[in-house]
Design a protein around this motif. Structure first.
Motif, PDB file in Angstrom:
ATOM      1  N   ASP A  19      89.171  39.172  67.442  1.00 25.47           N
ATOM      2  CA  ASP A  19      87.837  38.907  67.851  1.00 25.47           C
ATOM      3  C   ASP A  19      86.851  39.626  66.750  1.00 25.47           C
ATOM      4  O   ASP A  19      85.801  39.084  66.418  1.00 25.47           O
ATOM      5  CB  ASP A  19      87.536  39.549  69.063  1.00 25.47           C
ATOM      6  N   ALA A  20      87.225  40.988  66.592  1.00 28.70           N
ATOM      7  CA  ALA A  20      86.686  41.863  65.339  1.00 28.70           C
ATOM      8  C   ALA A  20      86.677  40.999  64.226  1.00 28.70           C
ATOM      9  O   ALA A  20      85.686  40.742  63.269  1.00 28.70           O
ATOM     10  CB  ALA A  20      87.004  42.959  65.323  1.00 28.70           C
ATOM     11  N   LEU A  21      87.991  40.573  63.731  1.00 27.45           N
ATOM     12  CA  LEU A  21      88.018  39.807  62.609  1.00 27.45           C
ATOM     13  C   LEU A  21      86.814  38.394  62.533  1.00 27.45           C
ATOM     14  O   LEU A  21      86.266  38.301  61.535  1.00 27.45           O
ATOM     15  CB  LEU A  21      89.204  39.156  62.491  1.00 27.45           C
ATOM     16  N   ARG A  22      86.745  37.860  63.657  1.00 27.99           N
ATOM     17  CA  ARG A  22      85.707  36.562  63.547  1.00 27.99           C
ATOM     18  C   ARG A  22      84.526  37.383  63.471  1.00 27.99           C
ATOM     19  O   ARG A  22      83.692  36.584  62.538  1.00 27.99           O
ATOM     20  CB  ARG A  22      86.067  35.808  64.814  1.00 27.99           C
ATOM     21  N   ILE A  23      83.949  38.316  64.024  1.00 36.05           N
ATOM     22  CA  ILE A  23      82.753  38.811  63.949  1.00 36.05           C
ATOM     23  C   ILE A  23      82.271  39.197  62.606  1.00 36.05           C
ATOM     24  O   ILE A  23      81.292  38.793  61.885  1.00 36.05           O
ATOM     25  CB  ILE A  23      82.398  39.846  64.977  1.00 36.05           C
ATOM     26  N   VAL A  24      83.521  39.957  61.913  1.00 37.62           N
ATOM     27  CA  VAL A  24      83.351  40.387  60.586  1.00 37.62           C
ATOM     28  C   VAL A  24      83.105  39.194  59.513  1.00 37.62           C
ATOM     29  O   VAL A  24      82.284  39.126  58.512  1.00 37.62           O
ATOM     30  CB  VAL A  24      84.363  41.337  60.086  1.00 37.62           C
ATOM     31  N   ALA A  25      83.926  38.203  59.818  1.00 34.20           N
ATOM     32  CA  ALA A  25      84.186  37.172  58.966  1.00 34.20           C
ATOM     33  C   ALA A  25      82.802  36.202  58.943  1.00 34.20           C
ATOM     34  O   ALA A  25      82.265  35.621  57.943  1.00 34.20           O
ATOM     35  CB  ALA A  25      85.344  36.284  59.188  1.00 34.20           C
ATOM     36  N   THR A  26      82.617  36.132  60.226  1.00 25.95           N
ATOM     37  CA  THR A  26      81.140  35.283  60.525  1.00 25.95           C
ATOM     38  C   THR A  26      80.024  35.848  59.639  1.00 25.95           C
ATOM     39  O   THR A  26      79.192  35.160  59.196  1.00 25.95           O
ATOM     40  CB  THR A  26      81.238  35.077  61.909  1.00 25.95           C
ATOM     41  N   GLY A  27      80.017  37.332  59.845  1.00 26.59           N
ATOM     42  CA  GLY A  27      79.027  38.049  59.355  1.00 26.59           C
ATOM     43  C   GLY A  27      78.869  37.741  57.860  1.00 26.59           C
ATOM     44  O   GLY A  27      77.685  37.481  57.207  1.00 26.59           O
ATOM     45  N   VAL A  28      79.932  37.930  57.157  1.00 24.36           N
ATOM     46  CA  VAL A  28      80.075  37.795  55.964  1.00 24.36           C
ATOM     47  C   VAL A  28      79.706  36.266  55.197  1.00 24.36           C
ATOM     48  O   VAL A  28      78.960  36.165  54.388  1.00 24.36           O
ATOM     49  CB  VAL A  28      81.468  38.066  55.511  1.00 24.36           C
ATOM     50  N   ASN A  29      80.128  35.348  56.105  1.00 19.76           N
ATOM     51  CA  ASN A  29      79.604  34.149  55.795  1.00 19.76           C
ATOM     52  C   ASN A  29      77.963  33.826  55.912  1.00 19.76           C
ATOM     53  O   ASN A  29      77.396  33.255  55.184  1.00 19.76           O
ATOM     54  CB  ASN A  29      80.335  33.072  56.702  1.00 19.76           C
ATOM     55  N   LYS A  30      77.368  34.282  56.881  1.00 18.61           N
ATOM     56  CA  LYS A  30      76.442  34.280  56.967  1.00 18.61           C
ATOM     57  C   LYS A  30      75.340  34.955  55.967  1.00 18.61           C
ATOM     58  O   LYS A  30      74.242  34.403  55.713  1.00 18.61           O
ATOM     59  CB  LYS A  30      75.814  34.900  58.441  1.00 18.61           C
ATOM     60  N   LEU A  31      75.857  36.070  55.540  1.00 18.62           N
ATOM     61  CA  LEU A  31      75.096  36.681  54.274  1.00 18.62           C
ATOM     62  C   LEU A  31      75.302  35.979  53.154  1.00 18.62           C
ATOM     63  O   LEU A  31      74.480  36.259  52.106  1.00 18.62           O
ATOM     64  CB  LEU A  31      75.529  38.217  54.374  1.00 18.62           C
ATOM     65  N   HIS A  32      76.410  35.175  52.823  1.00 20.71           N
ATOM     66  CA  HIS A  32      76.906  34.957  51.485  1.00 20.71           C
ATOM     67  C   HIS A  32      75.647  33.712  51.259  1.00 20.71           C
ATOM     68  O   HIS A  32      75.544  32.768  51.981  1.00 20.71           O
ATOM     69  CB  HIS A  32      78.175  34.314  51.723  1.00 20.71           C
TER      70      HIS A  32
END
Lengths: 445, 253
Positions: free
Chosen positions: B182-195
């Protein structure tokens, strides 16, 4: 012998000293004189004064204002408080004299006395003789010296079941045209169920050498609550020798914290005797020093009876060529079961020339107690520093933030919110080297 | 298009031991590069050197960022030029609140660009916006920096800081280690949103797992201080299948 000139002075001027004080104060001088002749000023030959030779401070040509020659100063003009908006009752001591034009902004609760030691000794002779010079040690040379010469001082007396809502603030102002010895006396009495907060701020006005002895006697009666804070912002030419003696009765709670923000040569004694069950003590000390400043905090917690708790936290940030000394002694007397006594001393030495001498001492004569001590001396965490730099914060700024952060848990011991927040600000300024250039203040110029 | 990051023949040693032995790497705006490789191959060293950790000694080679010589810059200046490292082991800083830490960092970035400090209300709004965008608990930002945070909270906090500072190049050093799914998904989603197309990302990882969420354009394999293979995203899948061994054996020959 350094003491001789003071022995001669005392004998020669005994009459003048007495004439400018009150009977109650004068009654204690003979015994103090004998004690002083016996013990003298503490020297580094004594284990408890190994890093702070008190006698050296007196090896100088110092004046004493025994005739109480008025020093022209209006503290309201000369002084702008570093802690504005404290909403406190403000009082002043000019050197060792109570400034009698003090105008408290509101009347205090019934029966509360705050003011001059001389006045207190005359108005409340019974209370005065019950407490004055009764809590202080009889076998300490510098305390005896203070008692010999003390002519006035400051008293807070809070009778049973009385709460003083607003904090009291005492501002000590050092003034003089010549090098001066100042002997100041403070008495804080909180009787059963009383509640009081006192903040003492030390300031220096004139650029001469001051050697100050301050003896504070404090009694926290049954279930009394006392908060006692001291903030030192003296000049580098001041030697401050402060001895706090506190007697706690059952269920009393005392918080005492000393913040050394700027000083010359300082020795603070914190001597607590927990003599009633379920008494609780919190003692904190924070030292920020640079140049060749010297600060020695000596804490002695005497657990005389069962079920008492004490917590000590002393922190030092030593820069440049400054010296810090900490000695923390915890004595758990025989039979003082269920004692909880914790001590922590953390120090930062930010230069190679800064020195820290630290010594925890635990003496435990009971077998069912929880006691601990922790001591660390080191530098700022390099990993934290780099982490902050990696976020764009320049190294110097990052150091500043980390040093301020280091001081936080001592500042958090202070429960007067405005003072707490203001201290954070002053500490930040201190680390930035701006404290002595605050501009709107005539005192710390 | 000009390279955002350009590393040439980079040799790095620590305490006399050579860790990186000639790295060449070029990254353009908009790209996501993954750097994979077994433990001890030098992945984290490369990240540390880019952000200016002084424990590492550059003995040869150059790093240019946006045409500027990075090796001549202090770590704080690299950060203010737009480089961000999400630390493998974020540091706990007791006594420094997240709010003060971020305010100091944001204002230092602004100062560097010649802008005035951010107002208190704008700053709080910025914090709230970024927090909500990433789905991060408000508790996290009210505490001291990383103090008492779990592994997952620390990594989320790194991404939060990344969002606050809006870097041009983000380096995620083993951001997936110690994360539950779950944490991995939050982190990865965040990175994608920011990119966006204007910034670049380097993802350093052991495993394919994170790359299921953050899709790289280029995958490099680092082994024994050298990049032994560079290819498209299919390389990561291959490695997941077959491990590093055959690749390493090929490189040794």
């Amino acid at each position: 012998m350094i003491e001789q000139q003071y022995i001669d002075l005392f004998e020669t001027y005994r009459e003048v000293i007495d004439q400018n004080a009150t009977e109650g104060l004068n009654k204690e001088r003979d015994a103090a004189f004998e004690a002083f002749k016996k013990w003298g000023f503490p020297t580094s030959k004594l284990e408890d004064y190994k890093q702070s030779d008190i006698s050296r401070a007196f090896d100088a040509d110092l004046g004493l204002n025994l005739r109480n020659i008025p020093i022209p100063v209006n503290p309201y003009d000369a002084f702008k408080c570093d802690v504005p908006h404290l909403n406190a009752h403000v009082f002043f001591l000019i050197n060792d004299r109570y400034y009698d034009k003090t105008q408290p902004d509101l009347p205090l609760s019934n029966g509360v006395f705050v003011g001059s030691l001389q006045t207190f000794s005359e108005k409340y002779p019974r209370s005065f003789s019950m407490y004055y010079n009764k809590i202080a040690a009889a076998d300490n040379g510098v305390t005896a010296y203070n008692t010999m010469f003390a002519q006035d001082g400051f008293v807070v007396y809070v009778p049973e079941n009385t709460v003083v809502e607003k904090p009291l603030q005492l501002i000590n102002i050092l003034r003089g045209g010549v090098n001066l010895n100042v002997n100041r006396r403070i008495l804080l009495i909180a009787e059963k169920n009383a509640d009081v907060k006192l903040l003492i701020c030390d300031h220096t006005v004139d650029d001469v050498n001051f050697v100050v002895t301050q003896v504070t006697e404090m009694v926290a009666g049954e279930n009394a609550q006392v908060e006692f804070y001291e903030l030192e912002e003296n000049s580098v030419k001041v030697t401050r020798i402060s001895s706090l003696y506190c007697l706690q009765k059952e269920q009393s709670k005392v918080t005492a914290a000393g913040i050394t923000l700027h000083n010359g040569y300082t020795r603070n004694d914190y001597r607590f005797r927990l003599s009633g069950e379920y008494a609780e003590t919190h003692v904190g000390g924070l030292v920020i020093s640079d140049k060749e400043q010297h600060t020695d905090n000596f804490a002695f917690l005497d657990h005389a009876v069962p079920h008492c708790t004490s917590n000590e936290l002393f922190k030092y940030v030593l820069q440049e060529k400054s010296t810090g000394v900490f000695c923390g002694r915890i004595l758990v007397e025989k039979g003082a079961q269920k004692t909880e006594a914790y001590q922590s001393n953390r120090n930062l030495c930010s230069s190679e020339d800064a020195h820290m001498y630290a010594k925890p001492q635990l003496e435990i004569y009971a077998d069912d107690v929880k006691c601990s001590h922790g001591l660390t001396t080191g530098q700022l965490d390099e990993d934290a520093l780099f982490y902050m730099q990696a976020r764009g914060i320049p190294e110097e700024e990052a150091r500043m933030l980390l040093m301020v952060a280091f001081t936080k848990d001592v500042v958090d011991m202070i429960h007067i919110d405005i003072l707490h927040d203001r201290l954070e600000y002053l500490i930040d300024k201190r680390f930035r080297g701006e404290l002595l250039r605050c501009g709107n203040c005539n005192v710390c110029k | 298009m000009e390279n955002l990051l350009e590393i040439k023949n980079l040799h790095v040693s620590v305490e006399g031991k050579e860790i990186l032995k000639g790295i060449d790497l070029a990254i353009k705006k908009g790209e996501i590069h993954a750097i994979m490789g077994p433990n001890g191959s030098g992945k984290s060293t490369l990240a540390s050197v880019i952000v200016g950790n002084s424990r590492f000694n550059v003995t040869q080679g150059s790093i240019f960022f946006n045409g500027k010589n990075l090796l001549e810059m202090k770590p704080e200046d690299r950060a203010r030029e737009g480089i961000f490292l999400s630390f493998q082991y974020p540091v706990e800083i007791p006594g420094v609140s997240m709010v003060n830490f971020m305010r100091a960092a944001v204002n230092e970035h602004r100062k560097y660009r010649g802008e005035d400090p951010i107002s208190a209300s704008d700053f709080l709004k910025l914090m709230r916006d970024k927090r909500e965008m990433l789905g991060i608990d408000s508790q996290l930002v009210n505490r001291s920096v990383n103090e008492g945070f779990s592994g997952g909270e620390k990594k989320k906090n790194e991404i939060f800081q990344m969002a606050m500072l809006n870097p041009k190049l983000s380096i995620l050093d083993e951001t997936d280690s110690g994360l539950d799914i779950d944490a991995l998904r939050i982190v990865a989603t965040g990175v994608n949103k920011l990119h966006t197309k204007d910034d670049a990302v380097i993802v350093i990882t052991h495993y394919q797992r994170l790359l299921d969420y953050i899709k790289p354009d280029v995958v490099h394999v680092l082994y024994n201080g050298k990049i032994i293979k560079t290819a498209g995203p299919e390389l990561a899948l291959e490695l997941e299948e077959n491990g590093y061994e055959s690749l390493i054996n090929n490189a040794m020959e």
